[in-house]
Write a protein that holds these residues in place. Structure first.
Motif, PDB file in Angstrom:
ATOM      1  N   MET A 177       0.824  -1.205   0.000  1.00 17.55           N
ATOM      2  CA  MET A 177       0.000   0.000   0.000  1.00 17.55           C
ATOM      3  C   MET A 177       0.863   1.264   0.000  1.00 17.55           C
ATOM      4  N   THR A 178       1.934   1.246   0.809  1.00 15.25           N
ATOM      5  CA  THR A 178       2.817   2.411   0.860  1.00 15.25           C
ATOM      6  C   THR A 178       3.501   2.630  -0.477  1.00 15.25           C
ATOM      7  N   ASP A 179       3.966   1.543  -1.106  1.00 17.19           N
ATOM      8  CA  ASP A 179       4.607   1.672  -2.419  1.00 17.19           C
ATOM      9  C   ASP A 179       3.615   2.154  -3.470  1.00 17.19           C
ATOM     10  N   GLY A 180       2.369   1.676  -3.363  1.00 19.12           N
ATOM     11  CA  GLY A 180       1.358   2.119  -4.317  1.00 19.12           C
ATOM     12  C   GLY A 180       1.088   3.606  -4.205  1.00 19.12           C
ATOM     13  N   ILE A 181       1.019   4.101  -2.964  1.00 26.93           N
ATOM     14  CA  ILE A 181       0.812   5.538  -2.757  1.00 26.93           C
ATOM     15  C   ILE A 181       2.007   6.325  -3.271  1.00 26.93           C
ATOM     16  N   ALA A 182       3.226   5.812  -2.982  1.00 28.28           N
ATOM     17  CA  ALA A 182       4.425   6.519  -3.433  1.00 28.28           C
ATOM     18  C   ALA A 182       4.534   6.505  -4.955  1.00 28.28           C
ATOM     19  N   HIS A 183       4.202   5.357  -5.574  1.00 30.69           N
ATOM     20  CA  HIS A 183       4.317   5.236  -7.032  1.00 30.69           C
ATOM     21  C   HIS A 183       3.321   6.140  -7.743  1.00 30.69           C
ATOM     22  N   GLU A 184       2.128   6.264  -7.158  1.00 30.96           N
ATOM     23  CA  GLU A 184       1.104   7.108  -7.787  1.00 30.96           C
ATOM     24  C   GLU A 184       0.940   8.423  -7.039  1.00 30.96           C
ATOM     25  N   GLY A 185       2.023   8.878  -6.416  1.00 33.68           N
ATOM     26  CA  GLY A 185       1.951  10.092  -5.612  1.00 33.68           C
ATOM     27  C   GLY A 185       1.417  11.289  -6.375  1.00 33.68           C
ATOM     28  N   ARG A 186       1.859  11.476  -7.605  1.00 23.71           N
ATOM     29  CA  ARG A 186       1.396  12.638  -8.383  1.00 23.71           C
ATOM     30  C   ARG A 186      -0.090  12.552  -8.687  1.00 23.71           C
ATOM     31  N   ALA A 187      -0.554  11.341  -9.050  1.00 23.33           N
ATOM     32  CA  ALA A 187      -1.983  11.189  -9.367  1.00 23.33           C
ATOM     33  C   ALA A 187      -2.831  11.370  -8.108  1.00 23.33           C
ATOM     34  N   ILE A 188      -2.364  10.820  -6.981  1.00 31.21           N
ATOM     35  CA  ILE A 188      -3.122  10.943  -5.733  1.00 31.21           C
ATOM     36  C   ILE A 188      -3.162  12.394  -5.277  1.00 31.21           C
ATOM     37  N   LEU A 189      -2.020  13.083  -5.409  1.00 37.45           N
ATOM     38  CA  LEU A 189      -1.959  14.480  -4.988  1.00 37.45           C
ATOM     39  C   LEU A 189      -2.666  15.399  -5.979  1.00 37.45           C
ATOM     40  N   GLY A 190      -2.693  14.965  -7.238  1.00 37.95           N
ATOM     41  CA  GLY A 190      -3.276  15.807  -8.284  1.00 37.95           C
ATOM     42  C   GLY A 190      -2.255  16.697  -8.960  1.00 37.95           C
ATOM     43  N   GLY A 191      -0.980  16.596  -8.576  1.00 39.54           N
ATOM     44  CA  GLY A 191       0.063  17.422  -9.165  1.00 39.54           C
ATOM     45  C   GLY A 191       1.389  17.126  -8.498  1.00 39.54           C
ATOM     46  N   ASP A 192       2.435  17.849  -8.910  1.00 43.31           N
ATOM     47  CA  ASP A 192       3.730  17.735  -8.231  1.00 43.31           C
ATOM     48  C   ASP A 192       3.704  18.492  -6.903  1.00 43.31           C
ATOM     49  N   LEU A 193       2.906  19.552  -6.872  1.00 49.83           N
ATOM     50  CA  LEU A 193       2.697  20.327  -5.658  1.00 49.83           C
ATOM     51  C   LEU A 193       1.211  20.545  -5.460  1.00 49.83           C
TER      52      LEU A 193
ATOM     53  N   PRO B 285     -18.893  35.070   2.564  1.00 51.96           N
ATOM     54  CA  PRO B 285     -17.848  35.381   3.547  1.00 51.96           C
ATOM     55  C   PRO B 285     -17.927  34.467   4.768  1.00 51.96           C
ATOM     56  N   GLY B 286     -16.803  33.808   5.072  1.00 49.66           N
ATOM     57  CA  GLY B 286     -16.749  32.913   6.216  1.00 49.66           C
ATOM     58  C   GLY B 286     -17.174  31.481   5.927  1.00 49.66           C
ATOM     59  N   SER B 287     -17.540  31.160   4.679  1.00 54.12           N
ATOM     60  CA  SER B 287     -17.958  29.789   4.350  1.00 54.12           C
ATOM     61  C   SER B 287     -16.808  28.811   4.553  1.00 54.12           C
ATOM     62  N   LEU B 288     -17.150  27.609   4.992  1.00 59.36           N
ATOM     63  CA  LEU B 288     -16.142  26.560   5.167  1.00 59.36           C
ATOM     64  C   LEU B 288     -15.834  25.945   3.813  1.00 59.36           C
ATOM     65  N   VAL B 289     -14.792  26.416   3.191  1.00 57.44           N
ATOM     66  CA  VAL B 289     -14.439  26.002   1.841  1.00 57.44           C
ATOM     67  C   VAL B 289     -12.926  25.882   1.753  1.00 57.44           C
ATOM     68  N   GLU B 290     -12.458  24.919   0.962  1.00 57.85           N
ATOM     69  CA  GLU B 290     -11.026  24.746   0.745  1.00 57.85           C
ATOM     70  C   GLU B 290     -10.714  24.937  -0.733  1.00 57.85           C
ATOM     71  N   HIS B 291      -9.760  25.799  -0.995  1.00 54.21           N
ATOM     72  CA  HIS B 291      -9.251  25.996  -2.353  1.00 54.21           C
ATOM     73  C   HIS B 291      -7.946  25.227  -2.472  1.00 54.21           C
ATOM     74  N   ALA B 292      -7.870  24.345  -3.461  1.00 56.34           N
ATOM     75  CA  ALA B 292      -6.656  23.550  -3.679  1.00 56.34           C
ATOM     76  C   ALA B 292      -6.096  23.866  -5.064  1.00 56.34           C
ATOM     77  N   TYR B 293      -4.809  24.182  -5.101  1.00 57.57           N
ATOM     78  CA  TYR B 293      -4.134  24.534  -6.351  1.00 57.57           C
ATOM     79  C   TYR B 293      -3.086  23.457  -6.627  1.00 57.57           C
ATOM     80  N   LYS B 294      -3.313  22.701  -7.716  1.00 52.72           N
ATOM     81  CA  LYS B 294      -2.409  21.622  -8.090  1.00 52.72           C
ATOM     82  C   LYS B 294      -1.495  22.112  -9.202  1.00 52.72           C
ATOM     83  N   LEU B 295      -0.209  21.833  -9.075  1.00 50.02           N
ATOM     84  CA  LEU B 295       0.794  22.378  -9.983  1.00 50.02           C
ATOM     85  C   LEU B 295       1.562  21.231 -10.635  1.00 50.02           C
ATOM     86  N   ARG B 296       1.644  21.257 -11.965  1.00 47.24           N
ATOM     87  CA  ARG B 296       2.484  20.305 -12.696  1.00 47.24           C
ATOM     88  C   ARG B 296       3.747  21.028 -13.126  1.00 47.24           C
TER      89      ARG B 296
END
Length: 829
Positions: free
Chosen positions: A32-48, A191-202
């Motif tokens: 499982m750990t190797d699978g997460i590491a191998h597909e780290g970019r896909a799981i994260l959605g980007g390099d950062l 204003p004040g809404s519980l929201v998360e903005h995620a920025y994925k970078l390749r």
């Protein structure tokens, strides 16, 4: 060894089971750990992945990040998806994506069409794709229409695979994926809404990600964002895998140590059968070292055989579980052979076999040939050389050190190992106490009972072996069963009874009064509690950035991710002060904060220390004015940090509310849910029962794995028990023959042996129930801070299981013993 493996099958089974359990757990965890590491970019959605809570990136921040590579933005929040006629609704995890999503990985939908086409606007209506669970909850099919906030959406497909779902954390509700334009039309972000903005970078090929993290943090020190790289794509899941595999490894090690008792019994029994051979060796001039070397080589060969079988079984575990894991987690589980995991299991197996084999071998070294020729002698009564005792002790220390070295949480591992050692010692004392009681019991007239009591305390009695072999396995089973039952009862019944019926999130300040009025109309007589809420990330403690702090595991969760924060002029009614004073209602000095006592002390905080929190991109430093005792299990509105009102003067925020409806049924709850959702479409309504059901399902899945591990320990205990009973058959044969010669009938002997097994089994069960209950109480009350409840069903089941095993295995061997002919045995006396 040409004589076969007779007498060593229990030996092999004990070593094989323990090694297989450790190898399987660590191999699956490595997969499982190797699978997460191998597909780290896909799981994260980007390099950062750069995430911010409750705010978008500022213009200069976005410009800097866009210059680094291709950028994709997603917006995540919880909201209510409802039917157009307002008759039903479901909480959903809304994820708004842009045209670049996904940068990495594969997103699968049914029908298989481009995501942009499925989410596009057509005839004034945006499209959406949703997890199959959302279709099932609302009874819909693709092509149906739902409402989200102020927008109508057409469900154009089912979402069957989402590549970066693990990076978003645990989801309580089904996914609803829409476009950013649809989210804007829904009007959910206020204003004040519980929201998360995620920025994925390749990043461009060959660009290192980690230096960019330092560069961005240095350029924007007060951004308050969270930046992750692909090597830590799903930190929560990775941490959970590490902790869970550590626990199961320790349980497997316990099974192996219990099996070590079987190793010792098997070696004792084997050497007992080899009396004539050993006597012949010594009569022909062989020294004690030669005798020990011969049988040590044989034991090592057999141990390596058991280890090899266990490693094969452990190596097959990833291949057997890969498809199940892929179905549960969107990670490619590429099964393989994991040499590191197998090496650790092999080392544990070899060290355990040697540690438990040295003691019986050591007693054999100095036994004289004359004693060996007397068949009634007891090898175990001869002196053990101190070198063998020290050797066994040294191997035990090496096993302990190796377990601690492998452990992620050494404190938990140390407690587990110390508890196991103490359990062995106590079990030995329990066996001694049983024998002492039997020795001092008054003389009884019943012949079977008198024989049974004599067998319990006589030299070479089965009592120590049976109590030690069965006691630890039953103790572990009782503890696991009580913890599992306690968690289910607490979450499913007790906590549900105390908890409010609903949580309401994202109530705008302009809507709080109309919201209160609507609740009075929909649920008269109910209790509504509302508090202002913002989201903030702790960035510093006592003037030191958190990334430079070493924090103990029990307090680390407070520093991970955003925390809900609030302000209050008065002490919350569900909290009590443990240290310090509350600020005046009209306080206007430096920012002050009230910190949860247990979490604050875990972080090493004291009155007067400072806490720095980043809220809406602005860093605020407040001084700790007091500590509060917080009862998290009440599910009331509780916060780690409550600030003085002047801290957030003018800051935009929403409100959080709970609604308690004593005695309300499903119909009343549904009426409130429909009414609030239709009148306030932007408010997120969470039915507490649904959330608790989700947690219970998760606990059930974890409990299944834990029960399987505990089952391995119990099976090992049963094997050891059968080996201990088999090892005692030699003495049983002599007893049976002598007693039959003196006139005892088969019926008397069977009743005597049955009574003996029942007394030993009952005493072992009483210990297991007591020790297992104590362990479960410590875990529930001491670690989880939850009330402990004793379940009499578990105790009764343990007692019956212990009696069934001891009497069953005991009588199985006794039938063969009672069938022995007297003449051959009497000739050897």
């Amino acid at each position: 060894m040409r004589g076969g493996l007779s007498g060593f099958y229990i030996f092999l089974a004990c070593i094989t089971l323990g090694v297989a359990a450790i190898a399987a757990v660590n191999s699956v965890a490595a997969m499982m750990t190797d699978g997460i590491a191998h597909e780290g970019r896909a799981i994260l959605g980007g390099d950062l992945r750069i995430s911010t809570g409750q705010r978008e990136l500022a213009a200069d921040e976005r410009t800097r990040i866009e210059a680094l590579g291709a950028l994709s933005e997603t917006v995540s929040l919880r909201s209510m998806a409802r039917l157009p006629d307002g008759s039903d609704q479901s909480l959903s995890e809304v994820k708004a994506v842009d045209g670049s999503y996904p940068l990495y990985g594969r997103l699968d939908t049914a029908p298989d069409r481009p995501l942009g086409d499925l989410l596009a606007e057509r005839m004034g209506r945006f499209g959406a794709v949703a997890a199959p669970e959302l279709f099932d909850r609302l009874g819909l099919a693709p092509g149906a229409t739902i409402k989200l906030g102020n927008a109508e959406l057409e469900l154009r497909g089912r979402l069957t695979r989402e590549p970066d779902v693990l990076a978003d954390g645990f989801n309580f509700a089904p996914r609803l994926m829409i476009s950013k334009a649809a989210l804007e039309a829904a009007g959910l972000i206020q204003p004040g809404s519980l929201v998360e903005h995620a920025y994925k970078l390749r990043l461009p090929p060959g660009t290192a990600a980690k230096p960019l993290v330092d560069e961005l943090n240095k350029a924007f020190p007060q951004a308050g964002w969270n930046i992750r790289t692909a090597d830590r794509a799903a930190p929560s899941l990775q941490n959970s895998i590490e902790r869970f595999s550590q626990f199961l490894t320790l349980v497997g090690l316990t099974a192996l140590i219990v099996g070590g008792v079987g190793v010792a019994n098997a070696v004792n029994a084997y050497l007992d059968r080899k009396r004539a051979v050993i006597a012949t060796f010594k009569s022909l001039g062989a020294g004690g070292r030669f005798v020990v070397s011969v049988y040590l080589i044989q034991i090592l060969v057999l141990a390596l055989l058991g280890i090899a079988i266990g490693l094969v079984l452990g190596a097959l575990a990833p291949f057997a579980t890969a498809s199940l894991l892929e179905a549960a987690l969107p990670v490619a589980a590429d099964a393989s052979i994991y040499p590191g995991a197998l090496a650790v299991a092999a080392l544990f197996g070899l060290l355990t076999a040697l540690a438990f084999a040295l003691l019986p071998l050591g007693r054999t070294r100095d036994v004289p040939a004359t004693a060996l020729f007397r068949s009634t002698s007891d090898v175990g009564r001869f002196r053990l050389r101190w070198a063998y005792g020290l050797g066994a002790g040294a191997l035990a220390l090496v096993i302990t050190a190796l377990a601690l070295l492998m452990a992620g949480d050494r404190k938990v591992a140390a407690i587990f190992l110390v508890a196991t050692a103490i359990a062995f010692l106590i079990l030995r004392l329990v066996a001694w106490a049983i024998q002492a009681l039997a020795r001092r019991s008054p003389r009884v007239r019943s012949t079977p009972l008198r024989l049974a009591l004599g067998n319990i305390h006589r030299p070479g009695a089965l009592t120590p072996s049976v109590v030690l072999s069965l006691g630890l396995g039953l103790t572990l089973l009782v503890a696991v069963a009580l913890i599992d039952n306690g968690l289910r009862t607490e979450i499913g019944t007790s906590m549900a009874d105390r908890a409010p019926n609903f949580f309401f999130v994202d109530i705008q300040s302009s809507e709080i009064d109309p919201f209160r009025q609507a609740i009075e109309e929909l649920a008269p007589g109910s209790a509504l509690k509302a508090v202002p809420m913002l989201r903030g990330r702790i960035t510093g403690l006592k003037g030191t950035p958190v990334e430079k702090l070493t924090v103990p595991p029990e307090g680390a969760w407070v520093l991970r991710g955003d925390r809900g924060v609030t302000y209050a002029a008065e002490l919350p009614e569900n909290a009590t002060l443990s240290e310090g004073q509350w600020w005046p209602a009209d306080y206007s000095g430096e920012p002050l904060v009230s910190f949860a006592a247990e979490e604050g002390h875990a972080l090493g905080l004291k009155l007067g220390d400072t806490v720095t929190v980043n809220v809406l991109g602005r860093e605020i430093t407040a001084r700790i004015a007091n500590f509060r005792q917080v009862q998290w299990e009440s599910l009331s509105i509780n916060f780690v940090m409550v600030f003085s009102p002047n801290t957030f003067a003018g800051a935009p925020h929403a409100w959080l509310a709970t609604l308690s409806m004593p005695g309300a049924g499903e119909a009343a709850e549904k009426a409130v849910l429909n009414g609030i959702t239709n009148r306030f479409p932007a408010v997120t309504s969470v039915r507490v029962k649904d959330a608790l059901d989700a947690v219970n399902q998760l606990i059930a899945q974890l409990a299944l794995a834990i029960r399987a591990a505990a089952g391995v320990a119990l099976v090992t205990s049963v094997l050891v028990l059968s080996g201990a009973l088999a090892a005692g058959n030699r003495n049983r044969v002599h007893d049976a023959v002598v007693l039959k010669t003196l006139g005892a009938t088969r019926s008397v002997l069977i009743r005597a042996f049955t009574t003996e097994y029942m007394l030993i089994g009952a005493a072992t069960a009483v210990f297991a129930i007591g020790a297992g209950t104590l362990a479960a109480w410590y875990v529930m009350a001491g670690i989880m801070s939850l009330p402990f409840r004793f379940d009499a069903t578990v105790a009764l089941t343990t007692l019956l299981l212990s009696l069934l095993l001891t009497v069953g295995f005991g009588l199985a061997g006794t039938w063969r013993v009672l069938g022995q002919k007297a003449a051959p045995v009497l000739r050897e006396l």
